[in-house]
Scaffold this motif. Structure first.
Motif, PDB file in Angstrom:
ATOM      1  N   THR A   1     -20.689 -38.380 -33.354  1.00 63.29           N
ATOM      2  CA  THR A   1     -19.763 -37.334 -32.935  1.00 63.29           C
ATOM      3  C   THR A   1     -20.511 -36.050 -32.611  1.00 63.29           C
ATOM      4  O   THR A   1     -20.240 -35.390 -31.595  1.00 63.29           O
ATOM      5  N   VAL A   2     -21.465 -35.678 -33.470  1.00 56.26           N
ATOM      6  CA  VAL A   2     -22.275 -34.481 -33.210  1.00 56.26           C
ATOM      7  C   VAL A   2     -23.059 -34.630 -31.912  1.00 56.26           C
ATOM      8  O   VAL A   2     -23.186 -33.687 -31.124  1.00 56.26           O
ATOM      9  N   HIS A   3     -23.571 -35.826 -31.675  1.00 53.10           N
ATOM     10  CA  HIS A   3     -24.338 -36.063 -30.457  1.00 53.10           C
ATOM     11  C   HIS A   3     -23.472 -35.887 -29.214  1.00 53.10           C
ATOM     12  O   HIS A   3     -23.892 -35.256 -28.232  1.00 53.10           O
ATOM     13  N   MET A   4     -22.251 -36.424 -29.248  1.00 50.99           N
ATOM     14  CA  MET A   4     -21.363 -36.264 -28.096  1.00 50.99           C
ATOM     15  C   MET A   4     -20.958 -34.810 -27.898  1.00 50.99           C
ATOM     16  O   MET A   4     -20.893 -34.320 -26.761  1.00 50.99           O
ATOM     17  N   GLN A   5     -20.684 -34.088 -28.999  1.00 52.44           N
ATOM     18  CA  GLN A   5     -20.327 -32.675 -28.875  1.00 52.44           C
ATOM     19  C   GLN A   5     -21.485 -31.862 -28.307  1.00 52.44           C
ATOM     20  O   GLN A   5     -21.301 -31.004 -27.431  1.00 52.44           O
ATOM     21  N   THR A   6     -22.688 -32.136 -28.793  1.00 54.49           N
ATOM     22  CA  THR A   6     -23.857 -31.408 -28.302  1.00 54.49           C
ATOM     23  C   THR A   6     -24.120 -31.721 -26.832  1.00 54.49           C
ATOM     24  O   THR A   6     -24.473 -30.840 -26.037  1.00 54.49           O
ATOM     25  N   LYS A   7     -23.938 -32.996 -26.452  1.00 54.83           N
ATOM     26  CA  LYS A   7     -24.132 -33.373 -25.054  1.00 54.83           C
ATOM     27  C   LYS A   7     -23.132 -32.650 -24.153  1.00 54.83           C
ATOM     28  O   LYS A   7     -23.494 -32.140 -23.085  1.00 54.83           O
ATOM     29  N   ALA A   8     -21.862 -32.579 -24.585  1.00 52.47           N
ATOM     30  CA  ALA A   8     -20.852 -31.874 -23.794  1.00 52.47           C
ATOM     31  C   ALA A   8     -21.157 -30.383 -23.718  1.00 52.47           C
ATOM     32  O   ALA A   8     -21.000 -29.753 -22.659  1.00 52.47           O
ATOM     33  N   ARG A   9     -21.619 -29.804 -24.820  1.00 52.42           N
ATOM     34  CA  ARG A   9     -21.947 -28.386 -24.829  1.00 52.42           C
ATOM     35  C   ARG A   9     -23.120 -28.078 -23.902  1.00 52.42           C
ATOM     36  O   ARG A   9     -23.090 -27.115 -23.124  1.00 52.42           O
ATOM     37  N   CYS A  10     -24.162 -28.918 -23.948  1.00 56.27           N
ATOM     38  CA  CYS A  10     -25.333 -28.700 -23.084  1.00 56.27           C
ATOM     39  C   CYS A  10     -24.977 -28.892 -21.618  1.00 56.27           C
ATOM     40  O   CYS A  10     -25.456 -28.159 -20.745  1.00 56.27           O
ATOM     41  N   THR A  11     -24.115 -29.880 -21.349  1.00 56.20           N
ATOM     42  CA  THR A  11     -23.690 -30.097 -19.952  1.00 56.20           C
ATOM     43  C   THR A  11     -22.907 -28.904 -19.436  1.00 56.20           C
ATOM     44  O   THR A  11     -23.078 -28.463 -18.290  1.00 56.20           O
ATOM     45  N   GLY A  12     -22.019 -28.348 -20.285  1.00 56.56           N
ATOM     46  CA  GLY A  12     -21.270 -27.174 -19.875  1.00 56.56           C
ATOM     47  C   GLY A  12     -22.162 -25.970 -19.641  1.00 56.56           C
ATOM     48  O   GLY A  12     -21.968 -25.220 -18.674  1.00 56.56           O
ATOM     49  N   GLU A  13     -23.153 -25.768 -20.529  1.00 55.56           N
ATOM     50  CA  GLU A  13     -24.073 -24.652 -20.335  1.00 55.56           C
ATOM     51  C   GLU A  13     -24.897 -24.814 -19.060  1.00 55.56           C
ATOM     52  O   GLU A  13     -25.128 -23.845 -18.330  1.00 55.56           O
ATOM     53  N   MET A  14     -25.312 -26.040 -18.785  1.00 52.35           N
ATOM     54  CA  MET A  14     -26.084 -26.274 -17.564  1.00 52.35           C
ATOM     55  C   MET A  14     -25.215 -26.071 -16.330  1.00 52.35           C
ATOM     56  O   MET A  14     -25.667 -25.523 -15.315  1.00 52.35           O
ATOM     57  N   ARG A  15     -23.934 -26.447 -16.408  1.00 50.61           N
ATOM     58  CA  ARG A  15     -23.032 -26.229 -15.286  1.00 50.61           C
ATOM     59  C   ARG A  15     -22.821 -24.740 -15.035  1.00 50.61           C
ATOM     60  O   ARG A  15     -22.843 -24.270 -13.889  1.00 50.61           O
ATOM     61  N   ASN A  16     -22.635 -23.992 -16.127  1.00 46.58           N
ATOM     62  CA  ASN A  16     -22.434 -22.553 -15.976  1.00 46.58           C
ATOM     63  C   ASN A  16     -23.679 -21.868 -15.433  1.00 46.58           C
ATOM     64  O   ASN A  16     -23.589 -20.919 -14.652  1.00 46.58           O
ATOM     65  N   GLU A  17     -24.859 -22.364 -15.854  1.00 49.40           N
ATOM     66  CA  GLU A  17     -26.089 -21.760 -15.343  1.00 49.40           C
ATOM     67  C   GLU A  17     -26.240 -22.018 -13.843  1.00 49.40           C
ATOM     68  O   GLU A  17     -26.627 -21.120 -13.084  1.00 49.40           O
ATOM     69  N   LEU A  18     -25.934 -23.235 -13.401  1.00 49.84           N
ATOM     70  CA  LEU A  18     -26.046 -23.540 -11.982  1.00 49.84           C
ATOM     71  C   LEU A  18     -24.991 -22.814 -11.157  1.00 49.84           C
ATOM     72  O   LEU A  18     -25.224 -22.460 -10.000  1.00 49.84           O
ATOM     73  N   MET A  19     -23.837 -22.592 -11.738  1.00 51.14           N
ATOM     74  CA  MET A  19     -22.774 -21.883 -11.024  1.00 51.14           C
ATOM     75  C   MET A  19     -22.981 -20.381 -11.045  1.00 51.14           C
ATOM     76  O   MET A  19     -22.335 -19.643 -10.315  1.00 51.14           O
ATOM     77  N   GLY A  20     -23.886 -19.906 -11.895  1.00 45.72           N
ATOM     78  CA  GLY A  20     -24.178 -18.485 -11.970  1.00 45.72           C
ATOM     79  C   GLY A  20     -23.180 -17.699 -12.773  1.00 45.72           C
ATOM     80  O   GLY A  20     -23.121 -16.466 -12.655  1.00 45.72           O
ATOM     81  N   SER A  21     -22.389 -18.338 -13.581  1.00 47.90           N
ATOM     82  CA  SER A  21     -21.411 -17.628 -14.408  1.00 47.90           C
ATOM     83  C   SER A  21     -21.964 -17.445 -15.799  1.00 47.90           C
ATOM     84  O   SER A  21     -22.698 -18.276 -16.311  1.00 47.90           O
TER      85      SER A  21
END
Length: 258
Positions: free
Chosen positions: A108-128
């Protein structure tokens, strides 16, 4: 075998660490790192204990501790891309830590961390600069209020992430096929070596039998040779005696004329 006191304390601390890891922590959070260090010491002591659990259980304990260590090291990275990449190589535990868990907490922690990292990477690429979104519904609601360019960027980003996901699945499938082929080649080589060993054993057995037969025939030939020599010797002795007696009789019967 009953669970030792050391193992009980280890399980409690491990469950506590997994609970802390599943929560959102600030940069000043220090308990998890200290707890993981204590887990490592307790795991070493547990391996040396006389009442240690089975090797399978110890392997799963080590896997969970290594997962928490890797999680801490990944969180220290500055780039969301590096965090996401490091998170891909983390291996959570396979069994629940406590009995009332349906799904292992480390997964569960692994899936939460993966979702969090994916969201951070998406926000970084989007510039937000906004925080990462934890679910797809929240991400969809945010996209509805974005301009056309940002919506297009979000679509392209999703396509890139899907492409990377497909590449990872293809890589995993290739690795699985490679492992399967390696297993088949190993089994084939093992079968060939086994057949060669059987052939070698049979050849050695035939060589031993041939050596025994050769030894027997040599002994028989030696005995036959000795018997032939004995008969020839006796024949010569008889011939000499007969000649000597014949000469004496000849002299007696035919005296010399004067």
């Amino acid at each position: 075998m009953a669970t030792s006191r050391l193992e009980i304390n280890f399980i409690r601390l491990l469950s506590r660490c997994e609970t802390i890891a599943s929560e959102k922590r600030g940069e000043t959070e220090w308990r998890l790192e200290k707890y993981v260090g204590a887990l490592e010491e307790m795991l070493v002591a547990l391996k040396k204990s006389s009442s240690k659990p089975t090797p399978e259980v110890l392997t799963d304990y080590s896997r969970k501790v290594d997962f928490l260590k890797g999680l801490l090291e990944a969180e220290k990275l500055t780039s969301p891309t590096e965090k996401a990449l490091a998170n891909q190589f983390l291996a959570p535990g396979r069994t629940p830590t406590i009995s009332n868990e349906r799904t292992p907490a480390s997964k569960t922690v692994h899936m939460q961390t993966k979702a969090r990292c994916t969201g951070e990477m998406r926000n970084e690429l989007m510039g937000s600069g906004s925080s990462s979104t934890d679910t797809k519904e929240t991400d969809l609601r945010q996209r509805r209020g974005l301009p056309v360019d940002e919506k297009q960027s979000a679509t392209e980003l999703d396509a890139v992430l899907q492409h990377h996901h497909n590449l990872q699945e293809k890589l995993a499938e290739d690795m699985l096929n490679l492992a399967r082929n390696l297993k088949n080649n190993t089994l084939a080589a093992q079968s060939i070596i086994k057949q060669d060993n059987q052939t070698l054993t049979q050849s050695m057995r035939h060589a031993d039998l041939n050596f025994e037969k050769l030894k027997t025939e040599s002994e028989r030939l030696e005995q036959h040779t000795k018997k032939s020599v004995n008969w020839l010797l006796w024949l010569m002795l008889i011939l000499v005696c007969f000649t000597f007696i014949s000469m004496i009789l000849f002299i007696r019967l035919f005296p010399r004329l004067r």
